[in-house]
Motif scaffolding. Structure first.
Motif: not given
Length: 127
Positions: A1-17
């Protein structure tokens, strides 16, 4: 079986929320899980790596459940796609990891990657 994963992360400013998100699909495109969460004030890179870590934690749970339901040994292939070139290249071993604050996250990711039998990390360019 194959698992396909899509990820993303973000901050508003760095650092930020900051927040992360991920989806996990099977090879036929059926969604097995999706998740997103606010993680407080942090950098964009921490958000990107947190997305990968949380996705792999869930993939490990899925693997355990799938293998528990099968009468025979099941091989799980995992492909992970991220829009962060840094994440894809560092986790593939092509770029060095210099940021000390990322090393604990990356260490956990590497452990899960080994437990899952290896992962192919792919970069999806932003347009």
């Amino acid at each position: 079986m194959k698992l396909i994963i899509y990820t993303d992360g973000a901050s508003r400013g760095t650092p930020g929320p900051a927040a992360y998100g991920f989806t996990i699909q099977d090879e036929k495109g059926h969604y097995l899980h999706e998740q997103g969460e606010y993680i407080g004030i942090t950098t964009n890179n921490v958000a990107e790596y947190t997305a990968v870590l949380e996705a792999l934690k869930h993939a490990k749970k899925l693997e355990t459940r799938i293998k528990g339901q099968q009468l025979r040994q099941v091989i799980i292939d995992v492909e992970l796609y991220a829009d962060s070139k840094l994440v894809a290249e560092q986790l593939s071993g092509r770029y060095k990891i210099k940021a000390k604050h990322l090393k604990p996250l990356i260490s956990q990711i590497q452990t899960l990657s080994i437990e899952l039998g290896g992962i192919v990390f792919n970069h999806i360019p932003r347009y």
